[in-house]
Scaffold this motif. Structure first.
Motif, PDB file in Angstrom:
ATOM      1  N   LEU A   1       0.817  -1.250   0.117  1.00 43.65           N
ATOM      2  CA  LEU A   1       0.093   0.283   0.355  1.00 43.65           C
ATOM      3  C   LEU A   1       0.965   1.122   0.093  1.00 43.65           C
ATOM      4  CD1 LEU A   1      -3.317  -1.034   2.272  1.00 43.65           C
ATOM      5  CD2 LEU A   1      -3.063  -0.889  -0.329  1.00 43.65           C
ATOM      6  N   ILE A   2       1.805   0.985   0.720  1.00 43.95           N
ATOM      7  CA  ILE A   2       2.850   2.786   1.491  1.00 43.95           C
ATOM      8  C   ILE A   2       3.362   2.432  -0.953  1.00 43.95           C
ATOM      9  CG2 ILE A   2       4.858   3.368   1.997  1.00 43.95           C
ATOM     10  CD1 ILE A   2       3.681   1.685   4.777  1.00 43.95           C
ATOM     11  N   SER A   3       3.636   1.601  -0.850  1.00 42.15           N
ATOM     12  CA  SER A   3       4.633   1.321  -1.725  1.00 42.15           C
ATOM     13  C   SER A   3       4.044   2.207  -3.469  1.00 42.15           C
ATOM     14  CB  SER A   3       5.546  -0.080  -2.292  1.00 42.15           C
ATOM     15  OG  SER A   3       6.326  -0.059  -1.517  1.00 42.15           O
ATOM     16  N   GLN A   4       2.778   1.202  -3.594  1.00 41.54           N
ATOM     17  CA  GLN A   4       1.808   2.046  -3.870  1.00 41.54           C
ATOM     18  C   GLN A   4       1.307   3.404  -3.938  1.00 41.54           C
ATOM     19  OE1 GLN A   4      -1.328  -0.730  -4.646  1.00 41.54           O
ATOM     20  NE2 GLN A   4       0.293  -2.043  -4.846  1.00 41.54           N
ATOM     21  N   ILE A   5       1.481   4.204  -3.174  1.00 47.19           N
ATOM     22  CA  ILE A   5       0.887   5.951  -2.676  1.00 47.19           C
ATOM     23  C   ILE A   5       1.401   6.527  -3.178  1.00 47.19           C
ATOM     24  CG2 ILE A   5       0.210   7.490  -0.703  1.00 47.19           C
ATOM     25  CD1 ILE A   5      -1.585   4.546   0.230  1.00 47.19           C
ATOM     26  N   LEU A   6       3.051   6.497  -2.539  1.00 51.76           N
ATOM     27  CA  LEU A   6       3.765   7.086  -2.336  1.00 51.76           C
ATOM     28  C   LEU A   6       5.228   7.194  -3.932  1.00 51.76           C
ATOM     29  CD1 LEU A   6       5.237   7.355   1.222  1.00 51.76           C
ATOM     30  CD2 LEU A   6       4.100   8.994   0.003  1.00 51.76           C
ATOM     31  N   VAL A   7       4.422   7.287  -4.963  1.00 49.30           N
ATOM     32  CA  VAL A   7       5.590   7.196  -6.132  1.00 49.30           C
ATOM     33  C   VAL A   7       5.241   8.998  -6.187  1.00 49.30           C
ATOM     34  CG1 VAL A   7       4.961   6.305  -8.037  1.00 49.30           C
ATOM     35  CG2 VAL A   7       4.166   5.478  -7.053  1.00 49.30           C
ATOM     36  N   LEU A   8       6.877   9.308  -7.209  1.00 45.76           N
ATOM     37  CA  LEU A   8       6.911  10.124  -7.538  1.00 45.76           C
ATOM     38  C   LEU A   8       7.517  10.402  -8.828  1.00 45.76           C
ATOM     39  CD1 LEU A   8       9.771  11.891  -4.668  1.00 45.76           C
ATOM     40  CD2 LEU A   8       7.043  11.885  -4.794  1.00 45.76           C
ATOM     41  N   PRO A   9       6.398  11.441  -9.562  1.00 48.15           N
ATOM     42  CA  PRO A   9       6.975  11.899 -11.166  1.00 48.15           C
ATOM     43  C   PRO A   9       8.295  11.202 -11.464  1.00 48.15           C
ATOM     44  CG  PRO A   9       6.364  14.076 -10.119  1.00 48.15           C
ATOM     45  CD  PRO A   9       6.383  13.130  -9.316  1.00 48.15           C
ATOM     46  N   ASN A  10       9.672  11.703 -11.176  1.00 45.83           N
ATOM     47  CA  ASN A  10      10.232  11.146 -11.506  1.00 45.83           C
ATOM     48  C   ASN A  10      11.110   9.647 -11.554  1.00 45.83           C
ATOM     49  OD1 ASN A  10      10.814  11.572  -8.392  1.00 45.83           O
ATOM     50  ND2 ASN A  10      12.596  12.703  -8.929  1.00 45.83           N
ATOM     51  N   GLN A  11      10.450   9.140 -10.962  1.00 44.63           N
ATOM     52  CA  GLN A  11      11.014   7.665 -10.816  1.00 44.63           C
ATOM     53  C   GLN A  11      11.815   6.899  -9.452  1.00 44.63           C
ATOM     54  OE1 GLN A  11       9.973   5.222 -13.140  1.00 44.63           O
ATOM     55  NE2 GLN A  11       8.632   7.339 -14.124  1.00 44.63           N
ATOM     56  N   PHE A  12      11.491   8.012  -8.686  1.00 46.34           N
ATOM     57  CA  PHE A  12      12.439   7.921  -7.375  1.00 46.34           C
ATOM     58  C   PHE A  12      11.481   7.229  -6.393  1.00 46.34           C
ATOM     59  CE2 PHE A  12      13.674   9.092  -3.664  1.00 46.34           C
ATOM     60  CZ  PHE A  12      15.116   8.309  -3.786  1.00 46.34           C
ATOM     61  N   PRO A  13      11.868   5.983  -6.426  1.00 45.12           N
ATOM     62  CA  PRO A  13      11.418   4.959  -5.111  1.00 45.12           C
ATOM     63  C   PRO A  13      11.029   4.971  -3.809  1.00 45.12           C
ATOM     64  CG  PRO A  13      13.024   4.282  -5.860  1.00 45.12           C
ATOM     65  CD  PRO A  13      13.543   5.366  -6.233  1.00 45.12           C
TER      66      PRO A  13
ATOM     67  N   GLY B   1       8.522   4.999  -2.142  1.00 46.18           N
ATOM     68  CA  GLY B   1       7.425   4.491  -1.208  1.00 46.18           C
ATOM     69  C   GLY B   1       8.625   3.245  -0.751  1.00 46.18           C
ATOM     70  N   THR B   2       9.637   2.611  -1.650  1.00 40.22           N
ATOM     71  CA  THR B   2      10.391   1.769  -0.542  1.00 40.22           C
ATOM     72  C   THR B   2      11.230   2.124   0.313  1.00 40.22           C
ATOM     73  OG1 THR B   2      10.116   0.093  -2.590  1.00 40.22           O
ATOM     74  CG2 THR B   2      11.688  -0.033  -2.225  1.00 40.22           C
TER      75      THR B   2
ATOM     76  N   LEU C   1      11.165   5.304   2.559  1.00 39.88           N
ATOM     77  CA  LEU C   1       9.919   5.188   3.170  1.00 39.88           C
ATOM     78  C   LEU C   1      10.168   3.542   4.012  1.00 39.88           C
ATOM     79  CD1 LEU C   1       7.873   8.101   2.733  1.00 39.88           C
ATOM     80  CD2 LEU C   1      10.356   8.519   4.484  1.00 39.88           C
ATOM     81  N   VAL C   2       9.526   2.525   3.238  1.00 40.34           N
ATOM     82  CA  VAL C   2       9.402   1.666   4.429  1.00 40.34           C
ATOM     83  C   VAL C   2      10.778   0.863   4.789  1.00 40.34           C
ATOM     84  CG1 VAL C   2       8.929  -1.802   3.173  1.00 40.34           C
ATOM     85  CG2 VAL C   2       6.482   0.850   2.568  1.00 40.34           C
ATOM     86  N   ASN C   3      11.638   1.070   3.753  1.00 40.03           N
ATOM     87  CA  ASN C   3      13.295   0.251   4.572  1.00 40.03           C
ATOM     88  C   ASN C   3      13.877   1.096   5.627  1.00 40.03           C
ATOM     89  OD1 ASN C   3      13.133  -2.349   2.653  1.00 40.03           O
ATOM     90  ND2 ASN C   3      13.855  -0.894   0.851  1.00 40.03           N
ATOM     91  N   LEU C   4      13.715   2.577   5.720  1.00 39.26           N
ATOM     92  CA  LEU C   4      14.084   3.180   6.403  1.00 39.26           C
ATOM     93  C   LEU C   4      13.317   2.862   8.287  1.00 39.26           C
ATOM     94  CD1 LEU C   4      15.310   6.200   4.335  1.00 39.26           C
ATOM     95  CD2 LEU C   4      16.480   4.420   5.496  1.00 39.26           C
ATOM     96  N   SER C   5      11.774   2.895   7.992  1.00 35.67           N
ATOM     97  CA  SER C   5      10.953   3.141   8.969  1.00 35.67           C
ATOM     98  C   SER C   5      11.258   1.291   9.407  1.00 35.67           C
ATOM     99  CB  SER C   5       9.488   3.559   8.629  1.00 35.67           C
ATOM    100  OG  SER C   5       9.229   2.799   7.589  1.00 35.67           O
ATOM    101  N   GLY C   6      11.258   0.531   8.225  1.00 32.02           N
ATOM    102  CA  GLY C   6      11.263  -1.025   8.971  1.00 32.02           C
ATOM    103  C   GLY C   6      13.101  -0.964   9.855  1.00 32.02           C
ATOM    104  N   CYS C   7      13.959  -0.588   9.590  1.00 30.45           N
ATOM    105  CA  CYS C   7      14.649  -0.312   9.621  1.00 30.45           C
ATOM    106  C   CYS C   7      15.103  -0.055  11.664  1.00 30.45           C
ATOM    107  CB  CYS C   7      16.194  -0.050   9.488  1.00 30.45           C
ATOM    108  SG  CYS C   7      16.517  -0.837   8.041  1.00 30.45           S
ATOM    109  N   PHE C   8      13.985   1.001  11.425  1.00 32.41           N
ATOM    110  CA  PHE C   8      13.026   1.990  12.976  1.00 32.41           C
ATOM    111  C   PHE C   8      13.332   0.617  13.986  1.00 32.41           C
ATOM    112  CE2 PHE C   8      11.494   4.844  15.342  1.00 32.41           C
ATOM    113  CZ  PHE C   8      12.523   5.616  16.746  1.00 32.41           C
ATOM    114  N   LEU C   9      12.260   0.433  13.701  1.00 27.01           N
ATOM    115  CA  LEU C   9      10.830  -0.800  13.918  1.00 27.01           C
ATOM    116  C   LEU C   9      11.446  -1.651  14.132  1.00 27.01           C
ATOM    117  CD1 LEU C   9       7.549   0.221  11.683  1.00 27.01           C
ATOM    118  CD2 LEU C   9       8.360   1.036  14.055  1.00 27.01           C
ATOM    119  N   PHE C  10      12.140  -2.394  13.801  1.00 32.28           N
ATOM    120  CA  PHE C  10      12.997  -3.375  14.118  1.00 32.28           C
ATOM    121  C   PHE C  10      14.045  -3.526  15.024  1.00 32.28           C
ATOM    122  CE2 PHE C  10      15.357  -7.353  13.604  1.00 32.28           C
ATOM    123  CZ  PHE C  10      14.533  -8.197  13.319  1.00 32.28           C
ATOM    124  N   SER C  11      14.797  -2.581  15.328  1.00 27.50           N
ATOM    125  CA  SER C  11      15.281  -2.451  16.703  1.00 27.50           C
ATOM    126  C   SER C  11      14.640  -2.018  17.577  1.00 27.50           C
ATOM    127  CB  SER C  11      16.681  -1.492  16.344  1.00 27.50           C
ATOM    128  OG  SER C  11      16.025  -0.097  15.973  1.00 27.50           O
TER     129      SER C  11
END
Length: 129
Positions: free
Chosen positions: A20-32, A34-35, A37-47
């Motif tokens: 859901l997050i990856s589909q919502i957060l798409v920028l026009p310049n192809q910068f990913p 969503g992915t 933010l998901v990965n960075l927040s996951g690093c924080f959440l895991f710890s």
């Protein structure tokens, strides 16, 4: 067997949230974004899950595994990072590629460390309370 069931259930929830997050957060310049933010927040959440919840609350190892390996493991995606990086290269967006990869790796390490530091502070407060 319970542990695997918890990982399965929480993993499904984590995968759905990531999608859901990856589909919502798409920028026009192809910068990913969503992915990233998901990965960075996951690093924080895991710890946080591993270092704080496991210590401060009497959660079973099954729930901790479900939350950490299941939810956060399925929420984050190294394969998504790799595919998105290749898409940036294919679109000849080399500066975005470098920015994305460095932010993912260095930012992930910093956020995991921040999660551990915050966990220690929260646990100290929890013990005093």
């Amino acid at each position: 067997m319970r542990k695997y069931l918890a990982v399965l259930i929480f993993g499904a929830l984590g995968g759905i949230c990531r999608s859901l997050i990856s589909q919502i957060l798409v920028l026009p310049n192809q910068f990913p974004l969503g992915t990233l933010l998901v990965n960075l927040s996951g690093c924080f959440l895991f710890s946080l899950v591993v270092h704080y919840l496991a210590l401060a609350f009497p959660l079973s190892p099954t729930i901790i595994s479900g939350l950490s390996v299941g939810f956060v493991g399925a929420f984050t995606t190294f394969s998504g990072l790799s595919v998105d990086a290749l898409k940036l290269i294919a679109h000849q967006q080399y500066s975005l590629f470098i920015l994305y990869d460095l932010t993912s790796i260095i930012g992930g390490i910093i956020l995991a460390l921040l999660g551990i530091m915050i966990s220690k502070q929260l646990f100290k407060r929890w013990e005093q309370w």
